[in-house]
Design a protein around this motif. Structure first.
Motif, short mmCIF file in Angstrom:
data_model
loop_
_atom_site.label_atom_id
_atom_site.label_comp_id
_atom_site.label_asym_id
_atom_site.label_seq_id
_atom_site.Cartn_x
_atom_site.Cartn_y
_atom_site.Cartn_z
N MET A 20 0.83 -1.21 0.00
CA MET A 20 0.00 0.00 0.00
C MET A 20 0.86 1.26 0.00
SD MET A 20 -3.06 0.08 -0.46
CE MET A 20 -4.70 0.23 0.09
N LEU A 21 1.90 1.29 0.84
CA LEU A 21 2.78 2.46 0.91
C LEU A 21 3.47 2.68 -0.43
CD1 LEU A 21 4.12 4.73 2.55
CD2 LEU A 21 5.87 3.08 3.21
N LYS A 23 2.50 1.65 -3.36
CA LYS A 23 1.47 2.03 -4.34
C LYS A 23 1.16 3.52 -4.26
CE LYS A 23 -3.20 0.83 -5.73
NZ LYS A 23 -4.42 1.27 -5.09
N HIS A 24 1.04 4.04 -3.04
CA HIS A 24 0.74 5.47 -2.87
C HIS A 24 1.88 6.35 -3.39
CE1 HIS A 24 -3.06 5.07 -0.90
NE2 HIS A 24 -2.56 4.34 0.07
N PHE A 25 3.12 5.99 -3.11
CA PHE A 25 4.25 6.76 -3.62
C PHE A 25 4.24 6.77 -5.15
CE2 PHE A 25 5.95 7.09 0.56
CZ PHE A 25 6.90 8.09 0.52
N GLU A 27 1.58 6.21 -7.22
CA GLU A 27 0.41 6.94 -7.72
C GLU A 27 0.58 8.45 -7.60
OE1 GLU A 27 -2.85 5.28 -5.51
OE2 GLU A 27 -3.10 3.62 -6.92
N LEU A 28 1.23 8.91 -6.53
CA LEU A 28 1.44 10.35 -6.33
C LEU A 28 2.66 10.87 -7.08
CD1 LEU A 28 0.64 10.49 -2.51
CD2 LEU A 28 -0.74 11.44 -4.37
N TYR A 30 5.76 10.32 -6.46
CA TYR A 30 6.78 10.72 -5.50
C TYR A 30 7.96 9.76 -5.54
CZ TYR A 30 3.49 13.90 -3.12
OH TYR A 30 2.63 14.91 -2.79
N PRO A 50 3.24 -3.77 -5.70
CA PRO A 50 2.40 -3.07 -6.67
C PRO A 50 2.73 -3.52 -8.10
CG PRO A 50 3.45 -1.51 -5.18
CD PRO A 50 4.06 -2.84 -4.93
#
Length: 73
Positions: A20-21, A23-25, A27-28, A30, A50
């Motif tokens: 999840m962490l 994936k968020h990086f 998607e953003l 970053y 991911p």
């Protein structure tokens, strides 16, 4: 957290997280680079990585594994 690190002058962070962490990086947007090591053993349990939809800059064989390198341009 990233804002605080930036204010402190930190310009590089290694993120080794759960799916999840990471994936968020991604998607953003970053991230600068991603290195994926693919082994030959199929793990039946654990946290899934991911799914990357972009093409790696290069793939290197580290017998019997593979290293895939991605660069965010």
């Amino acid at each position: 957290m990233l804002e605080v690190l930036h204010k402190e002058g930190v310009c590089s962070v290694l993120v080794e997280g759960g799916g999840m962490l990471l994936k968020h990086f991604i998607e953003l947007n970053y991230w600068d680079e991603i290195r994926v090591i693919e082994g030959q053993t199929n793990l039946l349990q654990g946290v899934r990585a991911p799914v990357l939809t972009f093409v790696p800059q290069f793939v290197q064989t580290l017998y019997p594994d593979k290293l895939k390198y991605y660069c965010n341009t």
